[in-house]
Each structure stands twice: as C-alpha cells, then as structure tokens.
Design an enzyme around this catalytic site. Structure first.
Site, PDB file in Angstrom:
ATOM      1  CE1 TYR A   1     -96.807  67.030 113.049  1.00 57.21           C
ATOM      2  CE2 TYR A   1     -95.201  67.711 111.389  1.00 57.21           C
ATOM      3  CZ  TYR A   1     -96.507  67.386 111.741  1.00 57.21           C
ATOM      4  OH  TYR A   1     -97.493  67.400 110.795  1.00 57.21           O
TER       5      TYR A   1
ATOM      6  CB  SER B   1     -95.638  66.380 107.574  1.00 55.23           C
ATOM      7  OG  SER B   1     -95.207  67.724 107.610  1.00 55.23           O
TER       8      SER B   1
END
Length: 282
Positions: A177, A164
């Site tokens: 995350y 990401s």
C-alpha cells in the site's frame, strides 16, 4: 493615490454577478471505487452540483443499483455504473470510453479505487502485492492514459488521484500500500508536467484515516497482526498518528476536491494536499 473605478454595466451600489465556482452542471465525472466510502462521497458531491457521474466499484449488484438510482433521482442528473475490474487495464480504459460514449464528454477523472492488506514483508503474499499495485497504482495509469485525449480535445480537464498520508510517510506492515501510494504521487507530478499547457491539471489528495470499509477491515487485520484488541488498534495504532484523534470526514475531503476541479484550482497542479489532521506535520 490609487483610484478604484466602477466597471461598465454595473449599477451604482449593485453587487456584480458571481458565478458559483462549485457549479458542475454539464460536466461528467468518472470516479473509480465509488460504490462506497470516499469515492461515493465525491460522486455525491459532483451530482449535488449538477454533474453527471459514472460510478465504479465492487459490491452486491442490487445494492449498487439502489445507490445509483437514489443518486440519480435525488440529484436529477445522469448516473451510470461501469463494472470495470481495476486489475485489468483494458476494462479501466473501457470505463473511460463508456463515459464519453454514453454521456458525451469527460471533465473530471478521480482515481480512487484502492485495497489494503496488512502483513509483515517476509510473510506478505505475492498475489496480494500484485493485486494492490494493480488496483491502487496501475489502474490510475490506465484511466489517465485513456482520459487525456478526451480532455485535450475538450480543452480542459481535471484529474484527481486519491493517494494517502501513506503516500508521504510509511507505517509497518503496509509495504504494498505504501509503495503504491508513493507511486501515485510520483505519477501525479509527471502527468501534471506533461499537461501543464493543455488546461488539464493533475493533483493528489492525501487523506489520513477516514472511517470507510477499507479502514474498518484494517482494524481487524491490525489486531490480528499485532496480537492486540480492536479497541487498542483504534486508540494506539489507527488514530495514534492523527493529532486530532478523530477520523477525517468525507465532507472534508469533498471540500478540497471541489476546489481542485473548479476554475479556482487551475494553478494547483502536480500538488499533494494533506487532509490528515496533522499526521504528516509531525
């Protein structure tokens, strides 16, 4: 002056035969988290190009079967489903073994499964932290560890980790995350170095915001956490970071993915590819 010479066997004026680098016929891909979103888009990209696929992910069983059956019939390739729980290392390893047993080989492993939870650190639930680390990071370890012996025996393999933009930069309220995705990039580099002479590559794709179910849930979570409307979240939080002011498309991710699994991508190793509309260029 340098003189070009005609290759033997090529007729004058004839173009040499060119192999389609995106031809994946005979290859087998395992893609975690592939019943929707990015994972399903990558599974479709493989199947369209003739590769067999093992799907994995959550969802209504009848809907998953419909997706599997449609992909198999429309592309004319074997498409299987394995319901491994990404929190459980033994089930992740069994998913990889299933591909080898049922489809005969394993050429492409995509560690894509991921979940998100948005909350301030001091309020972040311990169980959510453990779940995110397990699914977003540890599952990549278990799948990769199981895949390496198979790929070594075949003499070739491609491992692609879906990280990401949050593997490169941080945002508030996403501690687990961000930590997991940073970990994915470190893991990618280590695997690449270990396998550099085995004709097995390991790379990471770092998407910006893609319009997927996980992002749709984030919009609601961010609105709750920040005390603002969903419209304001989309404009001032979600897409504020992306200079293009639009979502990344799954087709754009499939493009870099197909390069990485092709022979042209053989020297891309241990790298992270930002597909984020310029987010991490700032």
């Amino acid at each position: 002056m340098f003189q070009w010479t005609k290759k033997p066997g090529v007729a004058e004026g004839a173009a040499p035969a060119v192999r389609d680098i995106n031809d994946l016929k005979g290859q087998v891909a395992v893609i975690s988290g592939s019943t929707s979103g990015i994972g399903l888009a990558l599974a479709r990209a493989v199947a369209i190009r003739g590769g067999a696929v093992v799907l994995n992910g959550l969802g209504d069983p009848s809907e998953i079967e419909r997706t599997r059956s449609e992909l198999e019939s429309s592309c004319g390739v074997p498409v299987r489903y394995h319901g491994a729980d990404m929190r459980k290392g033994e089930e992740v390893a069994d998913m990889v073994a299933f591909a080898k047993h049922d489809l005969g080989r394993l050429d492409i492993l995509v560690n894509n499964a991921g979940i998100q939870h948005v909350e301030a650190v001091e309020k972040f639930p311990s169980d959510k932290w453990e779940q995110i680390i397990a699914i977003n990071l540890s599952s990549a370890f278990y799948a990769t560890r199981a895949a390496i012996p198979i790929m070594k025996a075949q003499g070739r393999g491609r491992i692609v980790n879906i990280a990401s933009a949050h593997g490169l930069v941080a945002s508030p309220f996403k501690s687990a995350y961000v930590a997991a995705k940073h970990g994915v990039l470190g893991f990618t580099k280590t695997v690449a170095l270990e396998l550099a002479q085995d004709n097995i590559t390991c790379n990471a794709i770092c998407p910006g915001f893609v319009e997927t179910p996980i992002v749709e849930k984030q919009i609601a979570d961010q609105a709750r956490t920040r005390g603002i409307s969903k419209e304001a979240v989309l404009k001032d939080v979600i897409l504020a970071a992306q200079p293009t002011k639009r979502f990344v498309t799954t087709d754009e991710l499939a493009g870099i993915f197909l390069y990485l699994v092709s022979d042209l991508g053989a020297s891309a190793n241990g790298a992270s590819f930002s597909i984020d509309g310029g987010w991490t260029a700032q």
